[in-house]
Design a protein around this motif. Structure first.
Motif, PDB file in Angstrom:
ATOM      1  N   VAL A  99       0.740  -1.170   0.043  1.00  8.00           N
ATOM      2  CA  VAL A  99       0.203  -0.014   0.028  1.00  8.00           C
ATOM      3  C   VAL A  99       0.789   1.349  -0.057  1.00  8.00           C
ATOM      4  O   VAL A  99       2.046   1.261   0.298  1.00  8.00           O
ATOM      5  N   GLN A 100       0.351   2.328  -0.551  1.00  4.09           N
ATOM      6  CA  GLN A 100       1.268   3.544  -0.653  1.00  4.09           C
ATOM      7  C   GLN A 100       1.241   4.354   0.794  1.00  4.09           C
ATOM      8  O   GLN A 100       2.252   4.999   0.849  1.00  4.09           O
ATOM      9  N   THR A 101       0.089   4.290   1.536  1.00  5.63           N
ATOM     10  CA  THR A 101       0.106   5.300   2.595  1.00  5.63           C
ATOM     11  C   THR A 101      -0.393   4.597   4.010  1.00  5.63           C
ATOM     12  O   THR A 101      -1.127   3.561   3.773  1.00  5.63           O
ATOM     13  N   TYR A 102       0.046   5.337   5.083  1.00  7.01           N
ATOM     14  CA  TYR A 102      -0.450   4.506   6.270  1.00  7.01           C
ATOM     15  C   TYR A 102      -1.974   4.312   6.369  1.00  7.01           C
ATOM     16  O   TYR A 102      -2.598   3.213   6.779  1.00  7.01           O
ATOM     17  N   GLU A 103      -2.575   5.530   5.842  1.00  5.32           N
ATOM     18  CA  GLU A 103      -4.123   5.331   5.863  1.00  5.32           C
ATOM     19  C   GLU A 103      -4.835   4.477   5.097  1.00  5.32           C
ATOM     20  O   GLU A 103      -5.651   3.758   5.583  1.00  5.32           O
ATOM     21  N   GLU A 104      -3.989   4.189   3.977  1.00  2.51           N
ATOM     22  CA  GLU A 104      -4.599   3.262   3.079  1.00  2.51           C
ATOM     23  C   GLU A 104      -4.170   1.845   3.562  1.00  2.51           C
ATOM     24  O   GLU A 104      -5.257   0.940   3.457  1.00  2.51           O
ATOM     25  N   GLY A 105      -3.073   1.584   4.290  1.00  2.96           N
ATOM     26  CA  GLY A 105      -3.013   0.180   5.064  1.00  2.96           C
ATOM     27  C   GLY A 105      -3.854   0.027   6.022  1.00  2.96           C
ATOM     28  O   GLY A 105      -4.444  -0.868   6.132  1.00  2.96           O
ATOM     29  N   LEU A 106      -4.262   0.997   6.689  1.00  2.16           N
ATOM     30  CA  LEU A 106      -5.389   0.758   7.897  1.00  2.16           C
ATOM     31  C   LEU A 106      -6.732   0.438   7.282  1.00  2.16           C
ATOM     32  O   LEU A 106      -7.509  -0.274   7.725  1.00  2.16           O
ATOM     33  N   PHE A 107      -7.096   1.278   6.238  1.00  8.39           N
ATOM     34  CA  PHE A 107      -8.185   0.987   5.385  1.00  8.39           C
ATOM     35  C   PHE A 107      -8.419  -0.668   5.052  1.00  8.39           C
ATOM     36  O   PHE A 107      -9.200  -1.253   5.340  1.00  8.39           O
ATOM     37  N   TYR A 108      -7.447  -0.937   4.384  1.00  2.57           N
ATOM     38  CA  TYR A 108      -7.255  -2.382   3.983  1.00  2.57           C
ATOM     39  C   TYR A 108      -7.193  -3.531   5.050  1.00  2.57           C
ATOM     40  O   TYR A 108      -7.710  -4.458   4.898  1.00  2.57           O
ATOM     41  N   ALA A 109      -6.345  -3.061   6.212  1.00  2.00           N
ATOM     42  CA  ALA A 109      -6.286  -4.034   7.277  1.00  2.00           C
ATOM     43  C   ALA A 109      -7.852  -4.198   7.791  1.00  2.00           C
ATOM     44  O   ALA A 109      -8.093  -5.384   8.015  1.00  2.00           O
ATOM     45  N   GLN A 110      -8.401  -3.110   7.936  1.00  3.76           N
ATOM     46  CA  GLN A 110      -9.768  -3.350   8.338  1.00  3.76           C
ATOM     47  C   GLN A 110     -10.623  -4.157   7.498  1.00  3.76           C
ATOM     48  O   GLN A 110     -11.298  -4.844   7.964  1.00  3.76           O
ATOM     49  N   LYS A 111     -10.619  -3.749   6.247  1.00  2.00           N
ATOM     50  CA  LYS A 111     -11.442  -4.351   5.491  1.00  2.00           C
ATOM     51  C   LYS A 111     -11.054  -5.949   5.181  1.00  2.00           C
ATOM     52  O   LYS A 111     -11.871  -6.606   5.047  1.00  2.00           O
ATOM     53  N   SER A 112      -9.920  -6.212   5.165  1.00  2.00           N
ATOM     54  CA  SER A 112      -9.401  -7.508   4.899  1.00  2.00           C
ATOM     55  C   SER A 112      -9.483  -8.584   6.040  1.00  2.00           C
ATOM     56  O   SER A 112      -9.333  -9.773   6.097  1.00  2.00           O
ATOM     57  N   LYS A 113      -9.339  -7.889   7.230  1.00  2.00           N
ATOM     58  CA  LYS A 113      -9.219  -8.603   8.490  1.00  2.00           C
ATOM     59  C   LYS A 113      -7.722  -9.110   8.516  1.00  2.00           C
ATOM     60  O   LYS A 113      -7.658 -10.214   9.336  1.00  2.00           O
ATOM     61  N   LYS A 114      -6.717  -8.398   7.844  1.00  2.00           N
ATOM     62  CA  LYS A 114      -5.456  -8.888   7.999  1.00  2.00           C
ATOM     63  C   LYS A 114      -4.712  -7.736   8.799  1.00  2.00           C
ATOM     64  O   LYS A 114      -4.975  -6.613   8.677  1.00  2.00           O
ATOM     65  N   PRO A 115      -3.641  -8.295   9.546  1.00  2.00           N
ATOM     66  CA  PRO A 115      -2.774  -7.094  10.312  1.00  2.00           C
ATOM     67  C   PRO A 115      -2.126  -6.440   9.086  1.00  2.00           C
ATOM     68  O   PRO A 115      -1.483  -6.818   8.208  1.00  2.00           O
ATOM     69  N   LEU A 116      -1.634  -5.164   9.567  1.00  2.00           N
ATOM     70  CA  LEU A 116      -0.783  -4.039   8.785  1.00  2.00           C
ATOM     71  C   LEU A 116       0.581  -4.274   9.098  1.00  2.00           C
ATOM     72  O   LEU A 116       0.658  -4.189  10.432  1.00  2.00           O
ATOM     73  N   MET A 117       1.327  -4.551   8.521  1.00  2.00           N
ATOM     74  CA  MET A 117       2.969  -4.470   8.858  1.00  2.00           C
ATOM     75  C   MET A 117       3.580  -3.269   8.240  1.00  2.00           C
ATOM     76  O   MET A 117       3.632  -3.197   7.005  1.00  2.00           O
ATOM     77  N   VAL A 118       3.997  -2.419   9.203  1.00  2.00           N
ATOM     78  CA  VAL A 118       4.895  -1.250   8.598  1.00  2.00           C
ATOM     79  C   VAL A 118       6.292  -1.300   8.944  1.00  2.00           C
ATOM     80  O   VAL A 118       6.763  -1.537  10.122  1.00  2.00           O
ATOM     81  N   ILE A 119       6.870  -1.092   7.931  1.00  2.00           N
ATOM     82  CA  ILE A 119       8.315  -1.283   7.845  1.00  2.00           C
ATOM     83  C   ILE A 119       8.941   0.331   7.612  1.00  2.00           C
ATOM     84  O   ILE A 119       8.753   0.775   6.662  1.00  2.00           O
ATOM     85  N   HIS A 120       9.503   1.049   8.677  1.00  2.00           N
ATOM     86  CA  HIS A 120      10.200   2.230   8.632  1.00  2.00           C
ATOM     87  C   HIS A 120      11.470   2.020   8.212  1.00  2.00           C
ATOM     88  O   HIS A 120      12.314   1.156   9.081  1.00  2.00           O
ATOM     89  N   HIS A 121      12.151   2.590   7.063  1.00  2.00           N
ATOM     90  CA  HIS A 121      13.268   2.513   6.643  1.00  2.00           C
ATOM     91  C   HIS A 121      13.880   3.715   5.953  1.00  2.00           C
ATOM     92  O   HIS A 121      13.091   4.387   5.550  1.00  2.00           O
ATOM     93  N   LEU A 122      15.181   3.803   5.595  1.00  2.00           N
ATOM     94  CA  LEU A 122      15.727   4.968   4.942  1.00  2.00           C
ATOM     95  C   LEU A 122      16.655   4.144   3.831  1.00  2.00           C
ATOM     96  O   LEU A 122      17.514   3.286   4.372  1.00  2.00           O
ATOM     97  N   GLU A 123      16.794   4.752   2.609  1.00  2.00           N
ATOM     98  CA  GLU A 123      17.637   4.353   1.550  1.00  2.00           C
ATOM     99  C   GLU A 123      19.100   4.401   2.162  1.00  2.00           C
ATOM    100  O   GLU A 123      19.981   3.451   1.439  1.00  2.00           O
ATOM    101  N   ASP A 124      19.399   5.410   2.787  1.00  2.00           N
ATOM    102  CA  ASP A 124      20.970   5.762   2.899  1.00  2.00           C
ATOM    103  C   ASP A 124      21.348   5.195   4.334  1.00  2.00           C
ATOM    104  O   ASP A 124      22.480   5.686   4.863  1.00  2.00           O
ATOM    105  N   CYS A 125      20.579   4.126   4.861  1.00  2.00           N
ATOM    106  CA  CYS A 125      20.809   3.440   6.135  1.00  2.00           C
ATOM    107  C   CYS A 125      21.397   2.200   5.828  1.00  2.00           C
ATOM    108  O   CYS A 125      20.636   1.367   5.428  1.00  2.00           O
ATOM    109  N   GLN A 126      22.681   1.980   6.480  1.00  2.00           N
ATOM    110  CA  GLN A 126      23.067   0.610   6.218  1.00  2.00           C
ATOM    111  C   GLN A 126      22.426  -0.429   6.999  1.00  2.00           C
ATOM    112  O   GLN A 126      22.143  -1.612   6.407  1.00  2.00           O
ATOM    113  N   TYR A 127      21.763   0.001   8.188  1.00  2.00           N
ATOM    114  CA  TYR A 127      21.035  -1.151   8.664  1.00  2.00           C
ATOM    115  C   TYR A 127      19.999  -1.388   8.090  1.00  2.00           C
ATOM    116  O   TYR A 127      19.278  -2.637   8.065  1.00  2.00           O
ATOM    117  N   SER A 128      19.169  -0.457   7.514  1.00  2.00           N
ATOM    118  CA  SER A 128      17.839  -0.662   6.708  1.00  2.00           C
ATOM    119  C   SER A 128      18.326  -1.632   5.515  1.00  2.00           C
ATOM    120  O   SER A 128      17.233  -2.527   5.098  1.00  2.00           O
TER     121      SER A 128
END
Length: 166
Positions: A45-74
């Motif tokens: 999904v593109q946004t957090y709000e869209e993720g919440l909508f589909y989680a509620q609609k599908s009864k599936k949990p939303l997994m949110v990954i925060h990361h950065l392109e220039d972070c070696q750990y990410s």
């Protein structure tokens, strides 16, 4: 007569090769830009709000990954995440997936700070599962490549919790 059959053969070859090119073009899926390397077969999904909508609609949990392109750990986590078949299969079929390179306005997604990589789960009742954490007490929701077994367990835990609480 020879020229006529050569021309016919030529037209046949052109027709076959252009039809083949069309078939190949159809087979090739458009690049999944929202995956950002975390798994091209996953529907993101593109946004957090869209993720919440589909989680509620599908009864599936939303997994949110925060990361950065220039972070070696990410980058290190992304690499093993994308290569792990079990994670990819669960992410494709059992979760609504979102990866973000910017913070959301939902402070519940950063209970212990804004760091990357950070993975949090939100269940279909729209509750952020602060109880599903990684192994580090100073950064509760971070995972390193060697923590993949724990991430898999936490994904399964997120699935179990919605089953028992719905």
């Amino acid at each position: 007569m020879m020229l006529h059959s050569a021309l016919g053969l030529c037209l046949l070859l052109i027709t076959v090769s252009s039809n083949l090119a069309i078939a190949i073009k159809k087979e090739k899926r458009p690049p999944q830009t929202l995956s950002r390397g975390w798994g091209d077969d996953i529907t993101w999904v593109q946004t957090y709000e869209e993720g919440l909508f589909y989680a509620q609609k599908s009864k599936k949990p939303l997994m949110v990954i925060h990361h950065l392109e220039d972070c070696q750990y990410s980058q290190a986590l992304k690499k093993v995440f994308a290569q792990n078949e079990e994670i990819q299969e669960m992410a494709q079929n059992k979760f609504i997936m979102l990866n973000l390179m910017h913070e959301t306005t939902d402070k519940n997604l950063s209970p212990d700070g804004q760091y990357v990589p950070r993975i949090m789960f939100v269940d279909p009742s729209l509750t952020v599962r602060a109880d599903i954490a990684g192994r580090y007490s100073n950064r509760l929701y971070t995972y390193e490549p060697r923590d993949l077994p724990l991430l898999i367990e936490n994904m399964k835990k997120a699935l179990r919790l919605i089953q028992s609480e719905l």
